[in-house]
Design a protein around this motif. Structure first.
Motif, PDB file in Angstrom:
ATOM      1  N   LYS A  18       0.835  -1.208   0.000  1.00 31.13           N
ATOM      2  CA  LYS A  18       0.000   0.000   0.000  1.00 31.13           C
ATOM      3  C   LYS A  18       0.862   1.247   0.000  1.00 31.13           C
ATOM      4  O   LYS A  18       1.980   1.260   0.551  1.00 31.13           O
ATOM      5  CB  LYS A  18      -0.940   0.007   1.197  1.00 31.13           C
ATOM      6  CG  LYS A  18      -0.256   0.025   2.548  1.00 31.13           C
ATOM      7  CD  LYS A  18      -1.273  -0.041   3.676  1.00 31.13           C
ATOM      8  CE  LYS A  18      -0.607   0.075   5.048  1.00 31.13           C
ATOM      9  NZ  LYS A  18       0.305  -1.025   5.321  1.00 31.13           N
ATOM     10  N   GLU A  19       0.332   2.278  -0.619  1.00 31.34           N
ATOM     11  CA  GLU A  19       0.955   3.611  -0.614  1.00 31.34           C
ATOM     12  C   GLU A  19      -0.192   4.616  -0.541  1.00 31.34           C
ATOM     13  O   GLU A  19      -0.848   4.899  -1.557  1.00 31.34           O
ATOM     14  CB  GLU A  19       1.809   3.834  -1.866  1.00 31.34           C
ATOM     15  CG  GLU A  19       2.543   5.163  -1.836  1.00 31.34           C
ATOM     16  CD  GLU A  19       3.459   5.341  -3.031  1.00 31.34           C
ATOM     17  OE1 GLU A  19       3.842   6.489  -3.310  1.00 31.34           O
ATOM     18  OE2 GLU A  19       3.785   4.336  -3.693  1.00 31.34           O
ATOM     19  N   GLN A  62      -1.691   8.293   0.522  1.00 34.11           N
ATOM     20  CA  GLN A  62      -1.537   9.689   0.920  1.00 34.11           C
ATOM     21  C   GLN A  62      -2.659  10.063   1.893  1.00 34.11           C
ATOM     22  O   GLN A  62      -3.755   9.487   1.823  1.00 34.11           O
ATOM     23  CB  GLN A  62      -1.576  10.593  -0.311  1.00 34.11           C
ATOM     24  CG  GLN A  62      -0.409  10.417  -1.253  1.00 34.11           C
ATOM     25  CD  GLN A  62      -0.452  11.392  -2.423  1.00 34.11           C
ATOM     26  OE1 GLN A  62      -1.315  12.269  -2.488  1.00 34.11           O
ATOM     27  NE2 GLN A  62       0.489  11.236  -3.348  1.00 34.11           N
ATOM     28  N   ARG A  69      -1.410  -4.309  -5.013  1.00 35.75           N
ATOM     29  CA  ARG A  69      -0.908  -2.992  -4.611  1.00 35.75           C
ATOM     30  C   ARG A  69      -2.060  -1.992  -4.629  1.00 35.75           C
ATOM     31  O   ARG A  69      -2.763  -1.852  -5.639  1.00 35.75           O
ATOM     32  CB  ARG A  69       0.219  -2.520  -5.524  1.00 35.75           C
ATOM     33  CG  ARG A  69       0.792  -1.162  -5.109  1.00 35.75           C
ATOM     34  CD  ARG A  69       2.052  -0.814  -5.884  1.00 35.75           C
ATOM     35  NE  ARG A  69       2.576   0.491  -5.509  1.00 35.75           N
ATOM     36  CZ  ARG A  69       3.321   0.734  -4.447  1.00 35.75           C
ATOM     37  NH1 ARG A  69       3.634  -0.263  -3.628  1.00 35.75           N
ATOM     38  NH2 ARG A  69       3.754   1.946  -4.172  1.00 35.75           N
ATOM     39  N   GLU A  82      -3.083   2.033  -3.966  1.00 36.64           N
ATOM     40  CA  GLU A  82      -2.558   3.392  -3.858  1.00 36.64           C
ATOM     41  C   GLU A  82      -3.715   4.378  -3.742  1.00 36.64           C
ATOM     42  O   GLU A  82      -4.736   4.243  -4.429  1.00 36.64           O
ATOM     43  CB  GLU A  82      -1.702   3.749  -5.077  1.00 36.64           C
ATOM     44  CG  GLU A  82      -0.484   2.853  -5.256  1.00 36.64           C
ATOM     45  CD  GLU A  82       0.269   3.157  -6.542  1.00 36.64           C
ATOM     46  OE1 GLU A  82      -0.079   4.167  -7.209  1.00 36.64           O
ATOM     47  OE2 GLU A  82       1.186   2.402  -6.886  1.00 36.64           O
ATOM     48  N   THR A 139      -4.263   8.577  -3.853  1.00 36.71           N
ATOM     49  CA  THR A 139      -3.656   9.871  -4.125  1.00 36.71           C
ATOM     50  C   THR A 139      -4.744  10.895  -4.416  1.00 36.71           C
ATOM     51  O   THR A 139      -5.915  10.544  -4.611  1.00 36.71           O
ATOM     52  CB  THR A 139      -2.705   9.805  -5.336  1.00 36.71           C
ATOM     53  OG1 THR A 139      -3.447   9.372  -6.495  1.00 36.71           O
ATOM     54  CG2 THR A 139      -1.555   8.841  -5.089  1.00 36.71           C
TER      55      THR A 139
END
Length: 358
Positions: free
Chosen positions: A235-236, A238, A271, A273, A275
């Motif tokens: 995971k990424e 923001q 994955r 993400e 943003t």
């Protein structure tokens, strides 16, 4: 010796006169310098009487301001522009016209005027409309067939079970018949609910929660409840503060996760993400599974489409409603969901939602 420019003038004149598209030439004051005969045929304007008049008068009143603005931009910046409008030809048939404005420069490169080329695209638009109608009818036919197939299987099983129970005095047989019938009717109810979500989105009341919290909570539940230890979740995220209804977005994430896990029974990587790009909040959900065939990409968001086969890894027959439900939810939130995939390279699902915070 004959000047090359002089020798081309008759050719240019014949070209303009014979052109099947309407051609209008204006000066820097936006007054008509020249029009070819096709103007009368396409725009219902007398090409001999409009010389010297303001070019805006050639167009419908509701488009004159737009045409004037685009012409000013072309004459100021030397850039081309395009516009469209509906018009009525001499036989009073509505025509859909496309206009292209281009700058005209002299030998020194100075802007001296502009040309407007107008073409009739009515037949093309009508053909596209007919093709869209055919695709729509084809999709409706496929959906109707799929609905009939699933409900016929479910109700057929219920009727067979009831017939068997009616001919038996065994209490256990009656209980078994009720259990099977209940399961089939529950499945039918789920299908109906999924179709409603696809058509209208999830309309059930749901708390507004920060999307970062929704995604973090999903990640935690997914990690703890994962049946296949060979699947890795990366995971990424923001710290996006925008608020959205909690339950519908959780449903979408669960559907995407379930599809990815089913596609990777031997393990793989997911994955996720989160943003924010300008006025959009973006969720990117990717896996490195077997991917989707190119011919299936345009169909995977349609109800009842599935490329899955019934196997031991699936507890029940695939209905093809998962991604359709996700599509319906995201569409109802004002967003867009797209998929990009290649066989052997995995699948990327991109969700774009309108931002709710400045």
């Amino acid at each position: 010796m004959t000047d090359v420019k002089d020798s081309n003038e008759p050719l240019c004149r014949h070209l303009c006169q014979g052109l099947e598209m309407a051609l209008v030439v204006v000066d820097r004051e936006m007054r008509v310098l020249m029009m070819n005969p096709a103007v009368k045929k396409i725009m219902a304007v007398d090409h001999l009487k409009g010389i010297g008049s303001p070019v805006r008068e050639l167009f419908p009143p509701e488009r004159r301001e737009q045409v004037g603005h685009l012409l000013e931009q072309t004459l100021r910046d030397g850039v081309s522009a395009e516009f469209d409008f509906w018009s009525h030809n001499p036989s009073d048939h509505a025509a859909y016209l496309i206009g292209v404005i281009s700058p005209i420069k002299d030998d020194m490169g100075a802007l001296v005027g502009a040309s407007i080329v107008v073409s009739d695209t009515t037949q093309r638009v009508e053909l596209l409309r007919q093709m869209a109608d055919l695709r729509k009818m084809s999709a409706l036919g496929s959906m109707a067939g799929a609905v009939a197939h699933h409900f016929n299987n479910l109700l057929g099983g219920v009727l067979t079970t009831i017939d068997f129970a009616q001919s038996s005095d065994d209490p256990q047989a009656l209980k078994r018949a009720l259990r099977i019938s209940s399961a089939a009717l529950t499945r039918a109810n789920e299908l109906t609910r999924d179709l409603l979500v696809f058509a209208e989105g999830d309309r059930m009341p749901s708390a507004q929660v920060r999307i970062i919290d929704i995604v973090k909570s999903f990640v935690e539940c997914f990690s703890h409840g994962l049946d296949n230890p060979r699947i890795i979740l990366e995971k990424e995220l923001q710290p996006v503060e925008d608020m959205y209804p909690d339950r519908p977005l959780r449903t979408v994430l669960k559907i995407l996760a379930a599809n990815a896990c089913e596609a990777m029974p031997l393990g793989g990587k997911i994955r996720l993400e989160l943003t924010k790009e300008g006025r959009e909040v973006c969720l990117r959900f990717a896996d490195n599974g077997p991917g989707i065939l190119r011919e299936h990409i345009s169909q995977v968001l349609e109800p009842f489409f599935t490329a899955k086969q019934q196997n031991a890894n699936l507890s029940k027959e695939p209905t093809g409603m998962g991604l359709a439900v996700a599509h319906g939810i995201i569409r109802n939130l004002g967003g867009v969901i797209t998929l990009n995939s290649r066989p052997g390279e995995g699948t990327v699902c991109m969700i774009r939602l309108p931002a709710t915070e400045q």
